[in-house]
Design a protein around this motif. Structure first.
Motif, PDB file in Angstrom:
ATOM      1  N   HIS A 281      69.379  37.782  62.972  1.00 56.02           N
ATOM      2  CA  HIS A 281      68.621  38.760  62.759  1.00 56.02           C
ATOM      3  C   HIS A 281      68.386  38.897  64.921  1.00 56.02           C
ATOM      4  CE1 HIS A 281      68.055  41.357  59.402  1.00 56.02           C
ATOM      5  NE2 HIS A 281      68.403  42.612  60.082  1.00 56.02           N
ATOM      6  N   GLY A 282      68.441  37.887  65.447  1.00 55.03           N
ATOM      7  CA  GLY A 282      68.481  37.237  66.203  1.00 55.03           C
ATOM      8  C   GLY A 282      66.801  36.651  66.670  1.00 55.03           C
ATOM      9  N   GLY A 283      66.370  36.309  65.680  1.00 57.23           N
ATOM     10  CA  GLY A 283      65.075  35.499  65.945  1.00 57.23           C
ATOM     11  C   GLY A 283      64.798  34.701  65.211  1.00 57.23           C
ATOM     12  N   ASP A 284      63.527  34.462  64.030  1.00 56.14           N
ATOM     13  CA  ASP A 284      63.367  33.623  63.823  1.00 56.14           C
ATOM     14  C   ASP A 284      61.864  33.898  62.720  1.00 56.14           C
ATOM     15  OD1 ASP A 284      63.277  31.426  62.427  1.00 56.14           O
ATOM     16  OD2 ASP A 284      63.116  30.077  64.148  1.00 56.14           O
ATOM     17  N   VAL A 285      61.617  32.732  61.690  1.00 56.84           N
ATOM     18  CA  VAL A 285      60.423  32.826  60.882  1.00 56.84           C
ATOM     19  C   VAL A 285      59.271  31.749  61.558  1.00 56.84           C
ATOM     20  CG1 VAL A 285      61.682  32.337  58.704  1.00 56.84           C
ATOM     21  CG2 VAL A 285      59.473  33.255  58.795  1.00 56.84           C
ATOM     22  N   THR A 286      58.065  31.605  61.090  1.00 54.03           N
ATOM     23  CA  THR A 286      57.733  30.638  61.378  1.00 54.03           C
ATOM     24  C   THR A 286      56.555  30.709  60.751  1.00 54.03           C
ATOM     25  OG1 THR A 286      55.448  31.476  63.203  1.00 54.03           O
ATOM     26  CG2 THR A 286      57.660  30.442  64.003  1.00 54.03           C
ATOM     27  N   ILE A 287      55.868  29.527  61.072  1.00 54.98           N
ATOM     28  CA  ILE A 287      54.263  28.763  59.719  1.00 54.98           C
ATOM     29  C   ILE A 287      53.403  28.678  60.328  1.00 54.98           C
ATOM     30  CG2 ILE A 287      55.429  26.956  58.451  1.00 54.98           C
ATOM     31  CD1 ILE A 287      53.796  28.074  56.052  1.00 54.98           C
ATOM     32  N   GLY A 288      51.604  29.369  60.260  1.00 57.75           N
ATOM     33  CA  GLY A 288      51.023  28.487  60.685  1.00 57.75           C
ATOM     34  C   GLY A 288      49.606  28.564  60.287  1.00 57.75           C
ATOM     35  N   HIS A 289      48.279  27.574  60.181  1.00 58.38           N
ATOM     36  CA  HIS A 289      47.127  28.484  59.520  1.00 58.38           C
ATOM     37  C   HIS A 289      46.416  29.419  60.088  1.00 58.38           C
ATOM     38  CE1 HIS A 289      47.608  24.320  58.005  1.00 58.38           C
ATOM     39  NE2 HIS A 289      47.632  23.534  59.164  1.00 58.38           N
ATOM     40  N   ALA A 290      45.609  30.005  58.659  1.00 54.93           N
ATOM     41  CA  ALA A 290      45.446  31.449  59.475  1.00 54.93           C
ATOM     42  C   ALA A 290      43.905  31.394  59.462  1.00 54.93           C
ATOM     43  CB  ALA A 290      45.414  32.144  58.473  1.00 54.93           C
ATOM     44  N   PRO A 291      42.785  31.458  60.391  1.00 55.99           N
ATOM     45  CA  PRO A 291      41.564  31.237  60.562  1.00 55.99           C
ATOM     46  C   PRO A 291      41.009  31.682  59.272  1.00 55.99           C
ATOM     47  CG  PRO A 291      42.845  32.660  62.584  1.00 55.99           C
ATOM     48  CD  PRO A 291      43.729  32.483  61.627  1.00 55.99           C
ATOM     49  N   GLY A 292      39.919  30.898  58.973  1.00 54.07           N
ATOM     50  CA  GLY A 292      38.728  30.832  57.778  1.00 54.07           C
ATOM     51  C   GLY A 292      40.237  30.621  56.662  1.00 54.07           C
ATOM     52  N   GLY A 293      40.910  29.669  56.817  1.00 54.33           N
ATOM     53  CA  GLY A 293      41.602  29.327  55.324  1.00 54.33           C
ATOM     54  C   GLY A 293      43.548  30.028  54.992  1.00 54.33           C
ATOM     55  N   GLY A 294      43.957  30.314  54.439  1.00 56.70           N
ATOM     56  CA  GLY A 294      45.748  31.044  54.130  1.00 56.70           C
ATOM     57  C   GLY A 294      45.907  30.833  54.973  1.00 56.70           C
ATOM     58  N   LEU A 295      47.353  31.420  54.976  1.00 54.88           N
ATOM     59  CA  LEU A 295      48.834  30.418  55.212  1.00 54.88           C
ATOM     60  C   LEU A 295      48.821  32.546  56.906  1.00 54.88           C
ATOM     61  CD1 LEU A 295      51.147  28.706  53.470  1.00 54.88           C
ATOM     62  CD2 LEU A 295      49.691  27.790  56.113  1.00 54.88           C
TER      63      LEU A 295
ATOM     64  N   MET B 275      52.482  34.352  58.067  1.00 55.86           N
ATOM     65  CA  MET B 275      54.030  34.340  58.127  1.00 55.86           C
ATOM     66  C   MET B 275      54.757  34.747  59.387  1.00 55.86           C
ATOM     67  SD  MET B 275      54.723  31.647  55.801  1.00 55.86           S
ATOM     68  CE  MET B 275      56.903  31.492  56.052  1.00 55.86           C
ATOM     69  N   THR B 276      55.005  34.617  60.665  1.00 57.60           N
ATOM     70  CA  THR B 276      55.275  35.979  61.358  1.00 57.60           C
ATOM     71  C   THR B 276      57.152  35.442  61.639  1.00 57.60           C
ATOM     72  OG1 THR B 276      53.271  34.735  62.519  1.00 57.60           O
ATOM     73  CG2 THR B 276      54.996  35.806  63.638  1.00 57.60           C
ATOM     74  N   VAL B 277      57.211  36.401  61.055  1.00 62.47           N
ATOM     75  CA  VAL B 277      58.813  36.952  61.285  1.00 62.47           C
ATOM     76  C   VAL B 277      59.029  38.115  62.809  1.00 62.47           C
ATOM     77  CG1 VAL B 277      60.930  38.526  60.919  1.00 62.47           C
ATOM     78  CG2 VAL B 277      60.035  37.201  58.675  1.00 62.47           C
ATOM     79  N   THR B 278      59.954  37.234  63.801  1.00 60.29           N
ATOM     80  CA  THR B 278      59.977  37.631  64.980  1.00 60.29           C
ATOM     81  C   THR B 278      61.764  38.029  65.089  1.00 60.29           C
ATOM     82  OG1 THR B 278      58.580  36.737  66.453  1.00 60.29           O
ATOM     83  CG2 THR B 278      60.289  37.498  67.274  1.00 60.29           C
ATOM     84  N   LEU B 279      61.994  39.270  65.583  1.00 62.37           N
ATOM     85  CA  LEU B 279      63.124  39.994  65.292  1.00 62.37           C
ATOM     86  C   LEU B 279      63.539  39.880  66.918  1.00 62.37           C
ATOM     87  CD1 LEU B 279      63.132  43.483  63.135  1.00 62.37           C
ATOM     88  CD2 LEU B 279      63.628  40.901  62.470  1.00 62.37           C
ATOM     89  N   GLY B 280      64.967  39.795  66.787  1.00 59.37           N
ATOM     90  CA  GLY B 280      65.882  39.615  67.961  1.00 59.37           C
ATOM     91  C   GLY B 280      66.773  40.451  67.973  1.00 59.37           C
ATOM     92  N   ASP B 281      68.115  40.067  68.777  1.00 61.75           N
ATOM     93  CA  ASP B 281      68.622  41.557  68.665  1.00 61.75           C
ATOM     94  C   ASP B 281      70.323  40.710  67.341  1.00 61.75           C
ATOM     95  OD1 ASP B 281      71.344  42.224  69.849  1.00 61.75           O
ATOM     96  OD2 ASP B 281      72.055  41.326  71.488  1.00 61.75           O
TER      97      ASP B 281
END
Length: 418
Positions: A379-393, A395-401
Motif C-alpha cells: 500500500h506504499g506504507g509500512d508497519v512499525t513497532i515500538g514501546h508504549a508509555p506505561g508498558g505494552g507495545l 503497532m503503527t500502520v502508515t498507508l501510502g500510495d
C-alpha cells in the motif's frame, strides 16, 4: 497448461540448437585440431612417397662403374657395349628415379649429363658419367637422410597433436560437465525456491482462513439457538461475510498475488467503518468524526487489522486500543496492547516469518506480522513497532500510495473451464 506463446517457440528452438552444438563441440574441436595438425604430415608422406629409398640411384652408379671397368682392353667389345647400353637405358628411364627433381636440387649432379656422357662412349666420357652417377647417388643418400628426419619430425608433431587434442577434449568435456552440473544446480535451486514459495503461500492462506472459519463455525452454532429474526439475520450476515472472506483468501489461482508478490485491487473508501467493525468488549476503537477516505484494498486492509488485533489480544489479558489518525495527511492506524512488551532485539526480528514473542496467551505460527508488513508496503506504507508509555507495545500502520501494486487488468476473453 498454458499454450506456448508465439515468441516461445523460436526461443526454445534456439535453446535446443545451442545445447546440441555444445554437446557436439568436443567432437568438432577434436576433428578440427587433428585435421590441422596432421595435414602437414599427410602432405609430407603424399608428396615425398612412403618408404622412399635411394636404391635406384645406387644401382645406376654400379651400372656406370661396371661400364667403365668393361672398357678395359681385355673385356670383349660385345660385353662392353652391353654394359653401356644397360647403363644408358637406366639413365634414359627417368621414371625409375623417384623424386629426381628434389634430389638434383640438392647438388650439381644431373642424370641427363650422365646419359649424354654414356652416349659419347669414350674413356673421358665414361669417367665423367661415373662422376655424375656417384654424385647423384650421394645426393640421393643425403636426401633420404633429410627425408627420414622430416618423417620423424612430422610424427613427433603428430604425437604432440594427439596429446594436445586429448587434453583439450578432456578439459572441454569437463567444462561441459561442470556447466551441466551448474545448470542442474540452478534449476534445482529454482525448483526448491518455487516449492518454498508455494509452501509459504499455502501456510499464509491457512493462517488467514483460520479466523473466518472460526467465525463461520461460531455463527453457525449460534444460528441454531437464535431466538429472534434480528439475531438470525445478524448471524446470517456474519456467515455470508465469513464465507466471502474464505473464498477471497483461499483462491488457489491467486495465491501468489494474495500472499507473495502482492497485487492490490484498491478502492477509495472511508477507513472508519473498516476499523469500527473490530470494536468489542476487549477492543476499543477510536476514529475521527470526519471521514478518512483513502485508496486501499479493502480485503488486504482488513487482514492487516485482523492480524494486529489478534496479535495484541494474544499478549495481553486486558483491553486493546485501536485508533485512526491522519498525521501529515496520511492515514495511520495504531494498535496498542498493555502486555509485557518485547525486547529491542525481538522487535527487529518479529516481522520475519515464524518469529514469535516470548510470552503468548494463545497459539500462533508467527506469520501474521510478516504478512502485515507485506500488505502495508504494498500500500506504499509500512508497519512499525515500538514501546508504549506505561508498558505494552504500539503497532503503527502508515498507508501510502498503492498504485505501484495495482492488479493487472483482467483480459476480456472468458476463462476456459476444464
Amino acid at each position: 497448461m498454458t499454450a506456448p506463446t508465439g515468441h516461445q517457440g523460436p526461443a526454445r528452438l534456439w535453446l535446443l540448437a545451442r545445447e546440441l552444438l555444445l554437446a557436439i563441440l568436443p567432437g568438432l574441436l577434436t576433428t578440427a585440431v587433428l585435421v590441422a595438425t596432421t595435414l602437414p604430415a599427410y602432405n609430407a608422406l603424399k608428396n615425398t612417397g612412403t618408404g622412399w629409398t635411394p636404391y635406384a640411384y645406387q644401382g645406376f652408379a654400379q651400372d656406370v662403374l661396371q661400364y667403365q671397368v668393361s672398357r678395359h682392353p681385355d673385356v670383349p667389345a660385345e660385353d662392353r657395349e652391353r654394359r653401356r647400353l644397360m647403363a644408358l637405358s637406366s639413365a634414359l628411364n627417368r621414371a625409375q628415379f623417384g623424386l629426381l627433381d628434389d634430389v638434383e636440387r640438392l647438388g650439381e649432379r644431373r642424370l641427363s649429363v650422365a646419359a649424354r656422357n654414356l652416349q659419347e662412349d669414350t674413356d673421358a666420357s665414361a669417367a665423367r658419367a661415373v662422376q655424375e652417377a656417384l654424385g647423384l647417388s650421394a645426393q640421393a643418400t643425403e636426401y633420404a637422410k633429410g627425408l627420414g628426419i622430416r618423417y620423424e619430425q612430422e610424427l613427433q608433431r603428430l604425437r604432440y597433436a594427439l596429446v594436445v587434442t586429448s587434453v583439450l577434449t578432456g578439459v572441454l568435456s569437463a567444462l561441459l560437465i561442470l556447466r551441466a552440473l551448474w545448470l542442474w544446480r540452478g534449476e534445482h535451486q529454482r525448483t526448491r525456491q518455487r516449492e518454498e514459495r508455494q509452501l509459504e503461500a499455502l501456510n499464509l492462506a491457512s493462517h488467514e482462513m483460520r479466523r473466518p472459519l472460526q467465525t463461520l463455525l461460531l455463527a453457525s452454532d449460534l444460528l441454531r439457538r437464535a431466538e429472534t429474526p434480528d439475531q438470525q439475520q445478524r448471524l446470517l450476515t456474519m456467515i455470508e461475510d465469513s464465507a466471502s472472506q474464505i473464498s477471497n483468501r483461499a483462491d488457489l489461482s491467486r495465491l501468489n498475488d494474495l500472499y507473495l508478490d502482492v497485487t492490490l485491487n484498491p478502492q477509495r473508501t472511508d477507513l472508519r467503518p473498516l476499523l469500527r467493525r473490530f470494536g468489542s468488549e476487549r477492543v476499543h476503537v477510536v476514529t475521527p468524526d470526519t471521514p478518512v477516505p483513502w485508496s486501499v484494498d479493502v480485503g488486504r486492509f482488513r487482514q492487516m487489522i485482523e492480524n494486529l488485533v489478534e496479535n495484541a489480544l494474544k499478549y495481553t489479558a486486558g483491553v486493546v486500543e485501536v485508533s485512526l489518525s491522519t498525521p501529515h495527511g496520511r492515514p495511520q492506524v495504531q494498535v496498542r496492547d498493555f502486555g509485557p512488551g518485547m525486547s529491542d532485539e525481538l522487535q527487529r526480528r518479529v516481522f520475519q516469518p515464524y518469529e514469535r514473542g516470548p510470552v503468548s496467551l494463545g497459539s500462533g505460527q508467527g506469520l501474521g506480522l510478516p504478512l502485515v508488513r507485506r500488505y502495508a508496503r504494498a500500500h506504499g506504507g509500512d508497519v512499525t513497532i515500538g514501546h508504549a508509555p506505561g508498558g505494552g507495545l504500539i503497532m503503527t500502520v502508515t498507508l501510502g500510495d498503492p498504485t505501484t501494486h495495482l492488479r493487472a487488468p483482467v483480459s476480456a476473453t472468458p476463462a476456459r473451464r476444464d
